[in-house]
Scaffold this active site. Structure first.
Site, PDB file in Angstrom:
ATOM      1  N   GLY A 205       0.833  -1.198   0.000  1.00 41.62           N
ATOM      2  CA  GLY A 205       0.000   0.000   0.000  1.00 41.62           C
ATOM      3  C   GLY A 205       0.863   1.242   0.000  1.00 41.62           C
ATOM      4  O   GLY A 205       2.032   1.213  -0.408  1.00 41.62           O
ATOM      5  N   ALA A 207       3.014   4.637   1.223  1.00 42.70           N
ATOM      6  CA  ALA A 207       4.075   4.887   2.209  1.00 42.70           C
ATOM      7  C   ALA A 207       3.473   5.417   3.509  1.00 42.70           C
ATOM      8  O   ALA A 207       3.937   5.076   4.601  1.00 42.70           O
ATOM      9  CB  ALA A 207       5.078   5.890   1.643  1.00 42.70           C
ATOM     10  N   GLU A 228       5.577  -3.201   1.390  1.00 41.24           N
ATOM     11  CA  GLU A 228       5.778  -2.861  -0.026  1.00 41.24           C
ATOM     12  C   GLU A 228       5.009  -1.566  -0.246  1.00 41.24           C
ATOM     13  O   GLU A 228       3.781  -1.561  -0.162  1.00 41.24           O
ATOM     14  CB  GLU A 228       5.217  -3.950  -0.958  1.00 41.24           C
ATOM     15  CG  GLU A 228       5.541  -5.384  -0.562  1.00 41.24           C
ATOM     16  CD  GLU A 228       7.014  -5.682  -0.481  1.00 41.24           C
ATOM     17  OE1 GLU A 228       7.787  -5.031  -1.199  1.00 41.24           O
ATOM     18  OE2 GLU A 228       7.397  -6.539   0.327  1.00 41.24           O
ATOM     19  N   CYS A 262       2.652   1.272  -8.553  1.00 43.13           N
ATOM     20  CA  CYS A 262       3.685   1.754  -7.640  1.00 43.13           C
ATOM     21  C   CYS A 262       4.967   2.044  -8.401  1.00 43.13           C
ATOM     22  O   CYS A 262       5.763   2.880  -8.004  1.00 43.13           O
ATOM     23  CB  CYS A 262       3.932   0.741  -6.540  1.00 43.13           C
ATOM     24  SG  CYS A 262       4.313  -0.886  -7.186  1.00 43.13           S
TER      25      CYS A 262
END
Ligand code: NAD
Ligand code: SIN
Length: 474
Positions: A205, A207, A228, A262
């Site tokens: 998800g 930061a 991650e 991402c």
């Protein structure tokens, strides 16, 4: 318990309705199921997980359709996600054997030394919405093979896909309680990660959430935490004789999945001498991209972003870049009121004195003009994130320099920043992860090593530091 609803971003139609789940009950089920699952022969666990992938394979059209409806991504792209889910089992079996299997270590005569791995126990898996099947699956499958049981919370934006996966596990015949699902939003995620009876959290998800979890687990070194997270990824355009191909790679890196990857390129760093050509070509291709509903024809390149709030936030971010001195190259537009379709936005931010180092998770590309290669690399590294980075064009020597000096977990040459292989490790540094990469290396965080020295006979002696037996006082 509050009601949950999932709507299709492209149409606004209600896709799924449900209730927030009872987290404690799900964790208790996983805990009860764990001893038998962990004690089961590895081959039997693998056989059951293979049955799951067979079930997904035989229902992959349904899964792809559900992914397309729930995320808004084009059906052609959703099919590739469903395919990745199926392939994950074979990849994870190989990874388990390569990374965490058992082996003999050098030892003395009359004994053996062995390295084996054990599962952690009950693992919570938190999933994102952009790859609602592939990414949680990338934690769940290796964790199950290693002998963990699971409590999975899908993103509140993609509960239907989450439910589909869990249903496939149940229909594949995994014992009750081995894989559990809890539906809900942030509150449910917090209840799950705060539950004392979990042994770790495997998270994909933002930061922001990853940092909150890192803080939450600061005094819990006993729990495994794999994070991650997002990126603010650079793509450098350098000397090349094929400006069109360079522009294609840039557009794909920035705008596939409507920029909701991402690993998407958010910052195009381009040499001043080729700036006009590159930017003109990128804009030309971006102008031609078909943006549409997942099943529309001709097939769209990209769909909407996940919801209206996200689209509002991205439009505001684009305007904020303009107010801070950014010069729009291609305005971001919202072609249909009330639906979260966005056209790609491209903006030159070279003259902005303070560029925000945040992940804009959508179709926004910021362009920065530089004069030399050192400056390009410095600009690429000018971020707290470090997930992916690419050099387009340049010589082998320049790529070497880029590879050596760029700070990212994925460093490519004449390839997109996106489209990472599941057969390689996947993870970043800085705010992109906590040094526990996923994909091939997921095996590493799903089990811990146990080293054993073992002898069949009880035999021991003390060679030095003992008095002779007869001299020992009674
Ligand atoms: P998010 O951080 O908002 O949510 C992810 C999950 O965490 C959701 O299930 C959510 O409900 C849960 N959650 C949120 N706050 C929580 C909290 N305080 N405690 C416990 N659980 C909580 O992320 P998102 O918006 O769903 O996904 C998009 C993000 O994911 C982007 O930042 C993207 O870059 C990142 N992402 C990273 C990878 C990777 O592998 N590095 C892959 C895909 C997406
Ligand atoms: C993602 O997981 O968001 C992107 C994966 C990729 O395309 O590299």
């Amino acid at each position: 318990m509050s009601k949950l609803i999932s709507t299709e971003p492209a149409t606004g139609a209600v896709l799924w309705e449900g209730q927030e789940s009872d987290v404690d009950a799900a964790v208790a089920n996983a805990r009860n199921a764990w001893p038998a699952w962990a004690a089961m022969a590895l081959t039997s666990r693998i056989e059951l997980v293979r049955r799951y992938s067979n079930r997904v394979r035989s229902h992959s059209d349904q899964l792809a359709e559900l992914i397309a409806r729930e995320t808004g991504k084009p059906i052609w792209e959703a099919r590739t996600e469903a395919e990745s889910v199926v392939k994950k089992v074979d990849i994870s079996v190989t990874a388990y054997a390569e990374r965490t299997s058992q082996r003999q270590l050098p030892s003395q005569p009359n004994m053996r030394a062995a390295l084996r791995h054990k599962p952690h126990g009950v693992l919570a898996v938190l999933g994102p919405y952009n790859f609602p099947a592939h990414l949680p699956n990338g934690h769940i499958v290796p964790a199950l093979i290693a002998g963990n049981t699971i409590v999975f919370k899908p993103s509140e934006k993609t509960p239907a896909v989450g439910e589909f996966l869990i249903d496939c596990f149940a229909k594949a015949g995994l014992p009750a309680g081995v894989v559990n699902i809890v539906q809900g939003g942030v509150k449910t995620g917090k209840l799950l990660t705060q539950n004392e009876d979990i042994d770790g959290v495997l998270f994909t998800g933002s930061a922001q959430t990853g940092i909150a979890l890192n803080r939450q687990f600061a005094d819990r070194p006993d729990k495994i935490l794999a994070l991650e997270m997002g990126g603010n990824n650079p793509i450098i355009a350098w000397d090349t004789d094929d400006i069109y191909s360079a522009a294609v790679l840039i557009v794909q890196s920035a705008f596939l999945t409507a920029g909701q990857r991402c690993s998407a390129a958010s910052r195009l760093i381009v040499r001043d001498g080729i700036y006009d050509q590159v930017v003109r070509e990128v804009k030309k291709i971006a102008d031609r991209l078909i943006i549409g509903e997942p099943f529309s024809k001709p097939a769209p390149f990209m769909g909407p972003v996940i919801d209206n709030d996200t689209a509002d936030g991205l439009t505001e971010s684009f305007l904020a870049l303009m107010s801070a001195g950014g010069k729009p190259i291609k305005h971001m537009a919202r072609p249909i009121d009330e639906r979260p379709f966005l056209t790609p936005g491209i903006i030159d931010v070279t003259d902005m004195t303070e560029r925000p180092d945040i992940e804009l998770f959508g179709p926004i590309l910021q362009v920065i003009q530089v004069q030399d290669f050192d400056e390009a690399i410095a600009e690429a590294n000018n971020t707290r994130y470090g997930l992916s980075a690419a050099l387009i064009g340049g010589s082998a020597g320049e790529y070497n320099q880029f590879w050596s000096n760029s700070r990212a977990g994925i460093v490519n040459w004449n390839k997109m920043t996106v489209g990472a292989s599941s057969e390689a490790p996947f993870g970043g540094i800085g705010l992109s992860g906590n040094h526990r990469p996923s994909a091939l290396y997921a095996a590493d965080y799903c089990a811990y090593p146990v080293v054993s020295m073992e002898a069949e006979q009880t035999r021991a002696s003390i060679g030095v530091g003992l008095k002779d037996e007869e001299k020992t006082e009674a």
